[in-house]
Write a protein that holds these residues in place. Sequence first.
Motif, short mmCIF file in Angstrom:
data_model
loop_
_atom_site.label_atom_id
_atom_site.label_comp_id
_atom_site.label_asym_id
_atom_site.label_seq_id
_atom_site.Cartn_x
_atom_site.Cartn_y
_atom_site.Cartn_z
N LYS A 6 0.82 -1.21 0.00
CA LYS A 6 0.00 0.00 0.00
C LYS A 6 0.86 1.26 0.00
N GLU A 7 2.16 1.08 0.13
CA GLU A 7 3.09 2.20 0.10
C GLU A 7 4.30 1.77 -0.72
N CYS A 8 4.81 2.68 -1.53
CA CYS A 8 5.90 2.34 -2.46
C CYS A 8 7.15 1.82 -1.76
N PHE A 9 7.51 2.39 -0.63
CA PHE A 9 8.76 1.98 0.00
C PHE A 9 8.72 0.56 0.52
N SER A 27 7.97 0.63 -13.36
CA SER A 27 7.36 1.68 -14.19
C SER A 27 7.96 1.71 -15.59
N MET A 28 7.27 2.38 -16.48
CA MET A 28 7.80 2.65 -17.82
C MET A 28 7.90 4.15 -17.96
N PRO A 29 9.02 4.75 -18.16
CA PRO A 29 10.34 4.14 -18.26
C PRO A 29 10.84 3.64 -16.90
N SER A 30 11.73 2.70 -16.94
CA SER A 30 12.27 2.10 -15.72
C SER A 30 13.03 3.13 -14.89
N LYS A 31 13.08 2.89 -13.60
CA LYS A 31 13.79 3.73 -12.63
C LYS A 31 13.22 5.15 -12.58
N ARG A 32 11.91 5.23 -12.64
CA ARG A 32 11.22 6.52 -12.54
C ARG A 32 11.18 6.94 -11.07
N GLU A 33 11.41 8.22 -10.81
CA GLU A 33 11.43 8.71 -9.42
C GLU A 33 10.02 8.72 -8.85
N ILE A 34 9.90 8.26 -7.60
CA ILE A 34 8.61 8.18 -6.93
C ILE A 34 8.40 9.45 -6.11
N PRO A 35 7.33 10.19 -6.38
CA PRO A 35 7.09 11.44 -5.64
C PRO A 35 6.54 11.17 -4.24
N ASP A 36 6.56 12.18 -3.42
CA ASP A 36 5.96 12.16 -2.08
C ASP A 36 6.62 11.16 -1.14
N GLY A 37 7.85 10.77 -1.41
CA GLY A 37 8.56 9.85 -0.53
C GLY A 37 7.97 8.45 -0.48
N GLY A 38 7.12 8.12 -1.44
CA GLY A 38 6.54 6.78 -1.50
C GLY A 38 5.43 6.53 -0.50
N LYS A 39 4.87 7.58 0.08
CA LYS A 39 3.79 7.42 1.07
C LYS A 39 2.48 7.04 0.42
N THR A 40 2.29 7.43 -0.83
CA THR A 40 1.10 7.04 -1.58
C THR A 40 1.55 6.40 -2.89
N SER A 43 0.29 7.68 -9.69
CA SER A 43 -0.64 7.34 -10.76
C SER A 43 0.01 6.48 -11.84
N PHE A 44 1.34 6.56 -12.00
CA PHE A 44 2.02 5.79 -13.05
C PHE A 44 2.32 4.35 -12.64
N CYS A 45 2.01 3.95 -11.44
CA CYS A 45 2.34 2.61 -10.94
C CYS A 45 1.54 1.54 -11.70
N PRO A 46 2.23 0.61 -12.40
CA PRO A 46 1.52 -0.44 -13.13
C PRO A 46 0.94 -1.51 -12.21
N LEU A 47 1.36 -1.54 -10.96
CA LEU A 47 0.90 -2.55 -10.01
C LEU A 47 -0.21 -2.02 -9.11
#
Length: 59
Positions: A6-9, A27-40, A43-47
């Motif tokens: 439920k959280e990216c980290f 993500s596409m492209p790979s190694k895309r930076e995750i905003p907000d420190g991964g707390k949410t 929108s680009f998350c394929p999973l």
Amino acid sequence: MVIVVKECFKCPFCNTLENGTLLCNASMPSKREIPDGGKTIPSFCPLKREQVIVRSFEG
């Protein structure tokens, strides 16, 4: 093993750099930076609407 993320980290596809930046390997492209420190989940998350099943094959 089924992993509920439920959280990216906590995601197995998330990399944390030494400076604390989170990168997404799924993500596409790979190694895309995750905003907000991964707390949410961004929108680009394929999973976002998927489940990930991790299996351990030991020989």
